[in-house]
Write a protein that holds these residues in place. Structure first.
Motif, PDB file in Angstrom:
ATOM      1  N   ASP A  51      19.784  47.961   6.135  1.00 38.72           N
ATOM      2  CA  ASP A  51      18.575  48.631   5.651  1.00 38.72           C
ATOM      3  C   ASP A  51      17.380  47.694   5.480  1.00 38.72           C
ATOM      4  O   ASP A  51      16.463  47.990   4.722  1.00 38.72           O
ATOM      5  N   ARG A  52      17.355  46.572   6.166  1.00 39.27           N
ATOM      6  CA  ARG A  52      16.217  45.654   6.108  1.00 39.27           C
ATOM      7  C   ARG A  52      15.632  45.493   7.502  1.00 39.27           C
ATOM      8  O   ARG A  52      16.286  45.749   8.501  1.00 39.27           O
ATOM      9  N   TYR A  53      14.397  45.051   7.539  1.00 43.57           N
ATOM     10  CA  TYR A  53      13.688  44.895   8.812  1.00 43.57           C
ATOM     11  C   TYR A  53      14.020  43.586   9.513  1.00 43.57           C
ATOM     12  O   TYR A  53      14.367  42.590   8.878  1.00 43.57           O
ATOM     13  N   ALA A  73      14.279  37.690  10.054  1.00 49.40           N
ATOM     14  CA  ALA A  73      14.792  38.800   9.252  1.00 49.40           C
ATOM     15  C   ALA A  73      13.927  38.943   7.997  1.00 49.40           C
ATOM     16  O   ALA A  73      13.345  37.970   7.509  1.00 49.40           O
ATOM     17  N   GLU A  74      13.839  40.155   7.494  1.00 49.30           N
ATOM     18  CA  GLU A  74      12.980  40.448   6.343  1.00 49.30           C
ATOM     19  C   GLU A  74      13.223  39.504   5.173  1.00 49.30           C
ATOM     20  O   GLU A  74      12.275  39.037   4.531  1.00 49.30           O
ATOM     21  N   GLN A  75      14.467  39.189   4.889  1.00 47.24           N
ATOM     22  CA  GLN A  75      14.772  38.355   3.724  1.00 47.24           C
ATOM     23  C   GLN A  75      14.299  36.910   3.897  1.00 47.24           C
ATOM     24  O   GLN A  75      14.227  36.165   2.927  1.00 47.24           O
ATOM     25  N   ASP A  76      13.952  36.520   5.120  1.00 47.21           N
ATOM     26  CA  ASP A  76      13.530  35.150   5.393  1.00 47.21           C
ATOM     27  C   ASP A  76      12.016  34.985   5.542  1.00 47.21           C
ATOM     28  O   ASP A  76      11.537  33.888   5.838  1.00 47.21           O
ATOM     29  N   VAL A  77      11.261  36.050   5.346  1.00 52.69           N
ATOM     30  CA  VAL A  77       9.809  36.006   5.536  1.00 52.69           C
ATOM     31  C   VAL A  77       9.150  35.303   4.345  1.00 52.69           C
ATOM     32  O   VAL A  77       9.375  35.663   3.204  1.00 52.69           O
TER      33      VAL A  77
END
Length: 91
Positions: A51-53, A73-77
């Protein structure tokens, strides 16, 4: 400089695409600096989480046919990359 962003994934699994030519933009220097900085960053694994971009970026100079590609990945932005992504996708 041309910056292309494709965002995929997320809860609904929708894809969003944007492209921005920095020429003539009032914040062109900041845009180009953020795009060039991508190559020097450790953007993480690029592995999506549920469920993440996931963002795929392509950066190319107008005179140069070669493009630089990045996946994050979204969590690494980080904040600078988030600003760049928003700027390209929300035009």
């Amino acid at each position: 400089m041309i910056v292309t962003v494709t965002r995929s994934g997320g809860f609904a699994g929708l894809t969003k695409h944007g492209e921005l030519d920095t020429a003539g933009q009032p914040d062109a220097d900041r845009l180009e600096s953020a795009a060039r900085a991508l190559a020097a960053k450790d953007l993480g694994s690029g592995r999506p989480q549920p469920d993440r971009y996931v963002y795929r970026l392509e950066v190319r100079d107008v005179q140069d046919a070669d493009a630089t590609q990045h996946t994050v990945a979204e969590q690494d932005v980080d904040p600078t990359t988030a600003w760049l992504l928003d700027r390209v996708l929300d035009r």
